[in-house]
Design a protein around this motif. Structure first.
Motif, PDB file in Angstrom:
ATOM      1  N   ALA A 250      21.542  57.553  54.794  1.00  0.00           N
ATOM      2  CA  ALA A 250      20.511  56.411  55.271  1.00  0.00           C
ATOM      3  C   ALA A 250      19.168  57.015  55.012  1.00  0.00           C
ATOM      4  CB  ALA A 250      20.999  55.905  56.736  1.00  0.00           C
ATOM      5  N   ASN A 251      19.027  58.283  55.235  1.00  0.00           N
ATOM      6  CA  ASN A 251      17.769  59.195  55.379  1.00  0.00           C
ATOM      7  C   ASN A 251      17.192  59.465  54.022  1.00  0.00           C
ATOM      8  OD1 ASN A 251      16.526  59.610  58.324  1.00  0.00           O
ATOM      9  ND2 ASN A 251      18.818  59.712  58.489  1.00  0.00           N
ATOM     10  N   TYR A 252      18.125  59.576  53.370  1.00  0.00           N
ATOM     11  CA  TYR A 252      17.750  59.922  51.756  1.00  0.00           C
ATOM     12  C   TYR A 252      18.047  58.833  50.725  1.00  0.00           C
ATOM     13  CZ  TYR A 252      16.378  64.121  54.097  1.00  0.00           C
ATOM     14  OH  TYR A 252      16.020  65.126  55.078  1.00  0.00           O
ATOM     15  N   HIS A 253      18.154  57.770  51.171  1.00  0.00           N
ATOM     16  CA  HIS A 253      18.624  56.605  50.413  1.00  0.00           C
ATOM     17  C   HIS A 253      17.817  56.615  49.074  1.00  0.00           C
ATOM     18  CE1 HIS A 253      15.534  53.677  51.508  1.00  0.00           C
ATOM     19  NE2 HIS A 253      15.291  54.475  52.656  1.00  0.00           N
ATOM     20  N   VAL A 254      16.482  56.775  49.140  1.00  0.00           N
ATOM     21  CA  VAL A 254      15.582  56.660  48.025  1.00  0.00           C
ATOM     22  C   VAL A 254      16.242  57.581  47.030  1.00  0.00           C
ATOM     23  CG1 VAL A 254      13.262  56.749  47.092  1.00  0.00           C
ATOM     24  CG2 VAL A 254      13.742  55.494  49.018  1.00  0.00           C
ATOM     25  N   LEU A 255      16.234  58.708  47.337  1.00  0.00           N
ATOM     26  CA  LEU A 255      16.878  59.800  46.460  1.00  0.00           C
ATOM     27  C   LEU A 255      18.122  59.603  45.599  1.00  0.00           C
ATOM     28  CD1 LEU A 255      15.718  63.288  48.401  1.00  0.00           C
ATOM     29  CD2 LEU A 255      14.667  61.931  46.656  1.00  0.00           C
ATOM     30  N   GLU A 256      19.106  59.074  46.699  1.00  0.00           N
ATOM     31  CA  GLU A 256      20.319  58.697  46.240  1.00  0.00           C
ATOM     32  C   GLU A 256      20.319  57.743  45.048  1.00  0.00           C
ATOM     33  OE1 GLU A 256      23.000  60.151  46.758  1.00  0.00           O
ATOM     34  OE2 GLU A 256      24.509  58.952  45.790  1.00  0.00           O
TER      35      GLU A 256
END
Ligand code: SAM
Length: 360
Positions: A250-256
């Motif tokens: 949830a905290n790195y969703h953009v990178l994922e």
């Protein structure tokens, strides 16, 4: 700026690797089961260990591939036409550039596109399922990221770049994105106003690669540690789990989303991708113990080193109760600067633990 990652061991990697070196001979096989940015995996490779890296997240997979699987700089042979089309020579640079430098230059020159990132993650966009635009990136940067993502995915699906080359360029895009993201530490929220480096233009840069003829010694997996552990045989397993309730997915969703190269539905104020498929039990106090047990019981390994912190969901007493039935437990502790994703007033130093379970 580099990685902005909760729990990254980049600042204490020497301590971790020194400890591992004391516990297992050089050249033995060490698994880095939740490798995150791959900082520990890379340092282990530098020290001469054979490394098995794993993480749940796709961006970690690309980071680990870049850290462990190159024995020379890639040549991007099949991308010659793309380079020819988009590469712009810098008149002031008289040096002959490598094809890696050239493809970075070429990717930086592809047309911007008002695509998924622009729509979902910039102020000029119009998100699909909420009225208020999100402010993760300047509109210029979001459209640039879209252009680069489209170029990368076409290069990959047209087989103009290999799997390794794809991971390297994805890693470079992830690193460049971190530099200009309008966030206060994680991608859990964006800032209201565009501030600091988020106002700069995104800049892709080539990575410095560790190129040794040892790549056959290393493996990279992507999956749940609880499952992947069934496939692993190693001399020592290093585990650096999440300490808190904050889910990495949830905290790195953009990178994922960059790392997967997809366009998922972006939900709510933060634009989260559906992330339950990457939910971690290590972020839920009642589930951690079962997950540790599964790893220890599944893996062919008799020595474990676990990083943990005083902020963690489990206390040291909990750890001893959990691990003692399997073998001898030893705990080292030291002080370390706290990761602060905002201007929190918490004490800036916290105690970090290295917990060794010896089952031999
Ligand atoms: C503290 S971070 C690791 C940091 C890493 N050592 C570094 O230096 O960057 C914890 C990592 O555990 C991963 N993770 C959480 N639960 C997992 C699971 N069940 N299986 C595999 N990885 C998991 C997260 O994706 C995150 O990258």
């Amino acid at each position: 700026m580099g990685h902005r990652y909760i729990g990254s061991k980049s600042k204490i990697v020497n301590k971790v690797v020194d400890k591992i070196s004391k516990l297992t001979p050089q050249h033995s096989t060490v698994s880095d089961l939740m490798c995150g940015t791959a900082s520990v995996s890379i340092a282990l490779r530098e020290k001469g260990f054979s490394v098995i890296a794993n993480d749940l997240m796709t961006y970690s997979y690309h980071h680990a591939i870049v850290g462990l699987k190159f024995n020379k700089y890639p040549e991007f042979k099949a991308a010659a036409d793309f380079i020819e089309k988009f590469y712009i020579q810098d008149e002031l640079n008289l040096f002959d550039l490598s094809s890696y430098d050239k493809i970075i230059n070429a990717l930086s020159n592809v047309d911007s596109v008002k695509g998924y990132f622009w729509k979902e993650f910039s102020l000029d966009g119009s998100p699909k399922n909420t009225l208020k635009p999100r402010n993760y990136f300047s509109s210029i940067n979001a459209a640039k990221i879209d252009g680069i993502r489209i170029a990368l995915s076409e290069l990959y699906s047209d087989r103009c770049i290999t799997d390794l080359e794809y991971s390297l360029l994805q890693h470079d895009l992830l690193m460049a994105t971190n530099d200009i993201a309008n966030i206060a530490g994680t991608y859990g929220h964006h800032l209201a106003k565009l501030s600091g480096r988020a106002k700069d233009e995104i800049k892709l840069s080539p990575s410095v690669l560790l190129t040794r003829k040892d790549t056959e010694n290393h493996k990279v997996y992507k999956g749940y540690a609880e499952e992947v552990s069934k496939k692993i045989t190693c001399d020592l397993c290093y585990i650096d789990p999440p300490y808190m309730k904050r889910q990495y997915a949830a905290n790195y969703h953009v990178l994922e989303t960059i790392a997967r190269g997809d366009e998922p539905e972006a939900i709510g104020v933060s634009g989260l991708r559906p992330w339950r498929d990457q939910y971690s039990n290590f972020c839920t106090k009642t589930k951690i113990r079962d997950s540790f047990k599964q790893i220890i019981e599944n893996m062919s390994c008799s020595s474990y080193l676990i990083s943990y912190s005083e902020d963690g969901l489990l206390s040291m007493e909990d750890f001893i109760a959990l691990l003692a039935p399997y073998g001898d437990v030893y705990i080292d502790e030291f002080k370390h600067a706290r990761f602060r994703s905002n201007k929190s007033k918490l004490d800036q130093k916290l105690t970090e633990y290295l917990i060794h379970l010896d089952m031999s």
